[in-house]
Design an enzyme around this catalytic site. Structure first.
Site, PDB file in Angstrom:
ATOM      1  N   CYS A   1       0.560  -1.089  -0.135  1.00 38.72           N
ATOM      2  CA  CYS A   1      -0.192  -0.151  -0.322  1.00 38.72           C
ATOM      3  C   CYS A   1       0.543   1.613  -0.050  1.00 38.72           C
ATOM      4  O   CYS A   1       1.542   1.372  -1.542  1.00 38.72           O
ATOM      5  CB  CYS A   1      -0.964  -0.039   1.028  1.00 38.72           C
ATOM      6  SG  CYS A   1      -2.811   1.108   0.752  1.00 38.72           S
TER       7      CYS A   1
ATOM      8  N   HIS B   1      -3.598  -5.020  -0.140  1.00 42.00           N
ATOM      9  CA  HIS B   1      -2.888  -6.133   1.659  1.00 42.00           C
ATOM     10  C   HIS B   1      -2.924  -6.888   1.567  1.00 42.00           C
ATOM     11  O   HIS B   1      -4.510  -7.749   1.912  1.00 42.00           O
ATOM     12  CB  HIS B   1      -3.494  -5.596   2.787  1.00 42.00           C
ATOM     13  CG  HIS B   1      -3.731  -3.557   3.299  1.00 42.00           C
ATOM     14  ND1 HIS B   1      -2.599  -3.028   4.111  1.00 42.00           N
ATOM     15  CD2 HIS B   1      -4.086  -2.811   2.630  1.00 42.00           C
ATOM     16  CE1 HIS B   1      -2.791  -1.772   3.370  1.00 42.00           C
ATOM     17  NE2 HIS B   1      -3.479  -1.235   2.935  1.00 42.00           N
TER      18      HIS B   1
ATOM     19  N   GLU C   1      -1.545  -9.258   3.533  1.00 41.15           N
ATOM     20  CA  GLU C   1      -1.708  -9.321   4.446  1.00 41.15           C
ATOM     21  C   GLU C   1      -2.931 -10.395   5.306  1.00 41.15           C
ATOM     22  O   GLU C   1      -2.456 -10.525   6.307  1.00 41.15           O
ATOM     23  CB  GLU C   1      -0.771  -8.816   5.330  1.00 41.15           C
ATOM     24  CG  GLU C   1      -1.677  -7.223   6.129  1.00 41.15           C
ATOM     25  CD  GLU C   1      -1.000  -6.385   5.040  1.00 41.15           C
ATOM     26  OE1 GLU C   1      -0.895  -6.446   3.695  1.00 41.15           O
ATOM     27  OE2 GLU C   1      -1.729  -5.300   5.597  1.00 41.15           O
TER      28      GLU C   1
HETATM   29  N1  GLN Z   1      -1.779   6.844   2.733  1.00 38.42           N
HETATM   30  C1  GLN Z   1      -2.043   6.151   1.662  1.00 38.42           C
HETATM   31  C2  GLN Z   1      -3.453   6.209   0.447  1.00 38.42           C
HETATM   32  O1  GLN Z   1      -4.596   6.808   1.538  1.00 38.42           O
HETATM   33  C3  GLN Z   1      -1.757   4.326   1.700  1.00 38.42           C
HETATM   34  C4  GLN Z   1      -2.828   3.705   2.550  1.00 38.42           C
HETATM   35  C5  GLN Z   1      -2.136   2.666   3.145  1.00 38.42           C
HETATM   36  O2  GLN Z   1      -1.026   2.365   3.245  1.00 38.42           O
HETATM   37  N2  GLN Z   1      -3.156   1.978   4.420  1.00 38.42           N
HETATM   38  O3  GLN Z   1      -3.601   5.971  -0.480  1.00 38.42           O
END
Ligand code: GLN
Length: 543
Positions: A382, A519, A521
């Site tokens: 992410c 994600h 995970e």
């Molecule tokens: N801050 C970033 C976004 O909003 C990544 C978010 C995250 O890592 N969950 O796109």
């Protein structure tokens, strides 16, 4: 069979491991062929933990249907493999919101709205999963967060008291307490347990089963003492000693007869103890894994629980690769150009963690540059993936001021940007791309190979061309730069087919350099480790 309800509460202190015990009960009942779900009720006022600082509440776990939830749901899913949903994570805030919305709608016909019965009725309705009656569950396990005696948890306790009465034998109360060992006296103390049970009894709830958390083995005399002081059968006083790994807990609970005690209380024939072979095979692998692989976790929260699912995913993937993943937290705020080689020294690979906001991002970018130029396996998740993309723009494409518009709204090279449709949403919490979305993977890419290896373990059908992974972010790879990236060697190998959003980037010429906007995970489980983590650990540990 009618649905049965198991309530799990905790006394004395918090963090006793109610989540692990609830997940273990779920696993053991599942092993007996029952269909179960596990839900968590949290007594705080936030609607969900989505906006909570990880220092407050650890990681925010995201369900397939896009709910930001308590990290215990991660344990539930990893242990049982079930998919939880937004209705498995309820807070006081959500309960009140439902009741207040209903009141504004005029549904209470002018009645005075009170904690009892209106709030408690709403809690009961959710504990009974009235909205999900067609799930046809055999068991609903409900864990109540916090400790008994908290002012906040009183309505939940009252709801359990009423349900106990209403459901009769179809409900069982499991209570977790702490049995401290006093070194100076060389004694284990049961008094806190007795007080905790008394408090519960004062609320009209007699626990059926006590799980005593302890660092030392409790002998029978001590269990007997607890049983007789607390009106609980001896066989229903179970001890949960500290285990070398949380994944040993279900087996330990089975050995102690926790699942059998629950069935007996409900009046279901206990039958034979299930073998749980795959679980035992996993535990054997875990015990036998000796060689260590050092993985650096580059993030900004120096707290075990902040990256819980990533840590567990690495652990699980390590075990299935027959190695111990040794995870080292590396604070990205402390990484500079001059110390990066020292900070990452000895790491076989690094994970660049998710996150929000400016703090610590430059350190992540420096780490990404270092591992890219030194060909060290790197997994960006992410925000971590976004940092890989920014680093590439700055140092390979030559856009020295490249950034994400999250960090710099004025950047002329917004390689990570907000999508048009997200821009109109301003309310916190509900504004993100949340939950599972499809992603098409480019054949022949490293990511494709990862998803298509080990299919028996990772549940993917072969060939696995479309995957579904969970999201929690606002910003995206800016497609205006896609061709430049591809030409310079960073390939966009995972695409959301509906929205044409970049989901996976990789540099195929490197050993393992992959970033995912989603994600992975959140979908690793004990019996099905995630293919990307599996492949990453494999790359960190070349034989
Ligand atoms: N801050 C970033 C976004 O909003 C990544 C978010 C995250 O890592 N969950 O796109």
């Amino acid at each position: 069979m009618d649905t049965k309800y198991i309530f799990v509460t905790g006394g004395v202190v918090s963090s006793l491991g109610k989540g692990i015990i609830s997940a273990s009960i779920g696993k053991l009942l599942q092993a007996r062929g029952y269909k179960v779900t596990i839900q968590k009720f949290d007594p705080y006022i936030n609607i969900d933990p989505g906006t909570l600082n990880p220092y407050e509440h650890g990681e925010c776990y995201v369900t397939v249907d896009g709910m930001e939830t308590d990290l215990d749901l991660g344990h539930y899913e990893r242990f049982t493999g079930i998919h939880t949903t937004r209705n498995n994570s309820i807070t006081t805030g959500r309960i009140y919101k439902t009741v207040i919305d209903r009141e504004r709608h005029g549904d209470y016909l002018g009645k005075t709205i009170q904690v009892v019965p209106h709030i408690t009725d709403e809690i009961k309705r959710r504990m009974l999963r009235e909205e999900e009656k067609d799930e046809q569950l055999d068991f609903v396990i409900t864990e109540v967060g916090g400790t008994i005696g908290d002012i906040e948890s009183a309505p939940f306790m009252e709801a359990i008291r009423q349900l106990r009465w209403q459901l009769g034998r179809n409900a069982v109360c499991v209570h977790l307490t702490y049995v401290p060992y006093l070194k100076a006296a060389e004694e284990l103390k049961t008094k806190p347990t007795q007080h905790s049970v008394k408090e519960l009894q004062g609320m009209g709830i007699q626990p059926d089963i006590l799980v005593l958390r302890t660092e030392r083995h409790l002998d029978n005399a001590l269990r007997m003492k607890v049983a007789s002081f607390c009106n609980v059968d001896l066989e229903c006083v179970v001890q949960s000693e500290d285990m070398p790994s949380i994944y040993e807990v279900p087996v330990n609970m089975q050995r102690q007869g926790l699942d059998a005690a629950i069935l007996r209380k409900i009046g279901i024939p206990v039958g034979e103890t299930p073998e749980m072979k795959p679980w035992h095979d996993f535990l054997d692998k875990q015990r036998n894994a000796k060689r260590e692989v050092h993985v650096g976790l580059v993030g900004k929260y120096n707290l075990q629980d902040a990256y819980k699912s990533i840590r567990e995913s690495l652990n699980l993937a390590g075990i299935y690769n027959d190695v111990k993943a040794r995870i080292h937290f590396i604070n990205s705020e402390e990484i500079t150009k001059s110390n990066v080689s020292e900070k990452l020294d000895g790491m076989a690979g690094i994970v660049i963690c998710p996150g929000f906001g400016n703090r610590g991002i430059e350190g992540k970018i420096i780490a990404a540059e270092y591992t890219r130029t030194n060909n060290i396996p790197t997994f960006g998740i992410c925000l971590g993936m976004q940092m890989m993309v920014i680093e590439f723009a700055r140092n390979v494409l030559g856009y020295h001021d490249a950034n994400s518009s999250e960090m710099d709204t004025q950047t002329p090279h917004n390689v990570i940007d907000m999508m048009e449709e997200q821009k109109s949403i301003t309310q916190l919490g509900g504004t993100m791309r949340l939950g599972a979305y499809d992603c098409e993977i480019v054949k022949g890419s490293r990511a494709f190979q990862a998803y298509n290896g080990l299919t028996a373990l990772t549940k993917c059908e072969t060939p696995c061309e479309v995957i579904r992974e969970r999201h929690r972010h606002r910003y995206e790879f800016n497609n205006a730069y896609k061709d430049e990236y591809e030409a310079a060697g960073m390939k966009c190998v995972g695409i959301n087919p509906k929205a044409d959003l970049v989901e996976i980037v990789e540099i195929p010429t490197l050993r393992w350099y992959i970033g995912t906007q989603f994600h992975p995970e959140y979908s690793s489980t004990v019996l099905h480790p995630h293919p990307l983590f599996m492949d990453f650990i494999k790359a960190c540990n070349p034989l």
